[in-house]
Motif scaffolding. Structure first.
Motif, PDB file in Angstrom:
ATOM      1  N   VAL A  49      44.328  36.556  43.825  1.00  0.00           N
ATOM      2  CA  VAL A  49      43.447  35.398  43.960  1.00  0.00           C
ATOM      3  C   VAL A  49      42.025  35.935  44.044  1.00  0.00           C
ATOM      4  CG1 VAL A  49      42.822  33.370  45.322  1.00  0.00           C
ATOM      5  CG2 VAL A  49      45.217  34.121  45.217  1.00  0.00           C
ATOM      6  N   ASN A  51      37.716  35.050  42.403  1.00  0.00           N
ATOM      7  CA  ASN A  51      36.888  34.176  41.573  1.00  0.00           C
ATOM      8  C   ASN A  51      37.047  34.513  40.102  1.00  0.00           C
ATOM      9  OD1 ASN A  51      34.557  32.262  41.103  1.00  0.00           O
ATOM     10  ND2 ASN A  51      33.720  34.161  40.277  1.00  0.00           N
ATOM     11  N   THR A  73      44.937  33.667  40.191  1.00  0.00           N
ATOM     12  CA  THR A  73      44.378  32.369  40.540  1.00  0.00           C
ATOM     13  C   THR A  73      42.878  32.558  40.641  1.00  0.00           C
ATOM     14  OG1 THR A  73      46.345  31.722  41.786  1.00  0.00           O
ATOM     15  CG2 THR A  73      44.323  30.496  42.233  1.00  0.00           C
ATOM     16  N   SER A  75      38.642  31.011  39.064  1.00  0.00           N
ATOM     17  CA  SER A  75      37.852  29.893  38.531  1.00  0.00           C
ATOM     18  C   SER A  75      37.021  30.276  37.315  1.00  0.00           C
ATOM     19  CB  SER A  75      36.925  29.337  39.626  1.00  0.00           C
ATOM     20  OG  SER A  75      35.974  30.305  40.025  1.00  0.00           O
ATOM     21  N   CYS A  97      41.224  26.851  38.750  1.00  0.00           N
ATOM     22  CA  CYS A  97      40.844  25.702  39.566  1.00  0.00           C
ATOM     23  C   CYS A  97      39.332  25.703  39.744  1.00  0.00           C
ATOM     24  CB  CYS A  97      41.569  25.698  40.903  1.00  0.00           C
ATOM     25  SG  CYS A  97      41.132  27.022  42.022  1.00  0.00           S
ATOM     26  N   GLN A  99      35.632  26.072  41.087  1.00  0.00           N
ATOM     27  CA  GLN A  99      35.171  27.154  41.960  1.00  0.00           C
ATOM     28  C   GLN A  99      35.044  26.724  43.420  1.00  0.00           C
ATOM     29  OE1 GLN A  99      31.076  29.269  41.675  1.00  0.00           O
ATOM     30  NE2 GLN A  99      32.496  30.425  40.387  1.00  0.00           N
ATOM     31  N   LEU A 102      38.479  26.455  44.899  1.00  0.00           N
ATOM     32  CA  LEU A 102      39.046  27.766  45.207  1.00  0.00           C
ATOM     33  C   LEU A 102      38.492  28.292  46.525  1.00  0.00           C
ATOM     34  CD1 LEU A 102      40.759  30.220  44.376  1.00  0.00           C
ATOM     35  CD2 LEU A 102      38.758  31.083  43.150  1.00  0.00           C
ATOM     36  N   ARG A 105      40.052  26.344  49.353  1.00  0.00           N
ATOM     37  CA  ARG A 105      41.470  26.682  49.541  1.00  0.00           C
ATOM     38  C   ARG A 105      41.616  27.973  50.343  1.00  0.00           C
ATOM     39  NH1 ARG A 105      44.604  26.606  43.940  1.00  0.00           N
ATOM     40  NH2 ARG A 105      46.384  26.922  45.363  1.00  0.00           N
TER      41      ARG A 105
END
Length: 254
Positions: A49, A51, A73, A75, A97, A99, A102, A105
């Motif tokens: 995960v 950016n 995962t 952005s 998803c 930014q 993200l 989250r």
């Protein structure tokens, strides 16, 4: 508690199939020392995960190039050609998803909030489902994103987004003490604090290591409660993702 270890010691618990939250934005504030050590360790099937996924020869891109990452995962993926190739050929699973979503989250995961509603993505495949997460070799969709719950608040539709918690987090800070208190330099305070919060075990590389008590408490960006291990990495290569040159030559006059 002195949390300082070598990179190899700090990363020893990361095995194949681990989930990782990795700080940084582009090539700014990335934990390059830890990423290089993880690459040397040879672990694979990593679920990342972040950016973005670095560039072709730097940052997370070095893990991607050796097929060490199976799922991302993020952005933004626009600066890594190998990333695009693996995704479109069905070698890599990708969940995209917004930014801000993200970031929230990750923050929610660190705060123990299981999910939240946001208007971002309503009316798109983010909410309706059907975004290709993985392709077959023939270009057909193998795995697609599921539909998410949508609910109105104050007459405005919002989509339910689940928090992110990972096995480990790798982050980079300009300064840190032996207790794990961190200070980030300018825009490097981007996804680093959020990723640190989301990891069950957080490993921070710091350029400058100081003794406990040297920081003014009001200047600490991330308290040591979120950090389990500290790695001193003073010799960090700082790359520029894109160089923009301005023409300062005098203009010709008639």
């Amino acid at each position: 508690m002195d949390k300082v270890l070598t990179a190899e010691q700090a990363l020893a618990g990361i095995g194949d199939g681990a989930t990782l939250a990795v700080g940084g934005f582009g090539l700014c504030g990335i934990p390059s020392t830890l990423i290089a050590a993880l690459h040397r360790a040879g672990v694979s099937d990593l679920r990342v995960v972040s950016n973005n996924c670095g560039v072709d020869d730097w940052g997370l891109g070095i893990l991607l190039a050796d097929r060490r990452i199976s799922r991302v995962t993020g952005s933004y993926v626009g600066e890594n050609k190998e990333f695009a190739r693996q995704y479109l050929s069905g070698e890599l699973e990708v969940e995209l998803c917004p930014q801000g979503t993200l970031a929230e989250r990750l923050r929610a995961g660190g705060c123990g909030i299981p999910a939240f509603f946001t208007p971002a993505g309503v009316g798109t495949q983010i909410a309706d489902g059907g975004l290709p997460w993985r392709y077959h070799l023939d270009g057909t969709v193998a795995v697609a994103s599921p539909a998410k719950e949508v609910r109105e608040f104050g007459g405005v539709a919002h989509v339910l987004e689940e928090a992110i918690v990972t096995d480990y987090a790798l982050v980079a800070a300009a300064r840190g003490d032996r207790h794990g208190n961190l200070v980030f330099d300018k825009t490097a305070q981007n996804f680093n604090p959020l990723c640190a919060m989301a990891g069950r075990v957080t490993i921070a590389e710091v350029q400058e290591l100081v003794e406990p008590g040297e920081f003014d408490p009001a200047q600490i960006h991330l308290p040591g409660i979120f950090v389990q291990h500290v790695v001193h990495g003073p010799d960090v290569e700082k790359r520029i993702e894109k160089t923009t040159v301005t023409d300062t030559a005098p203009k010709a006059t008639r």
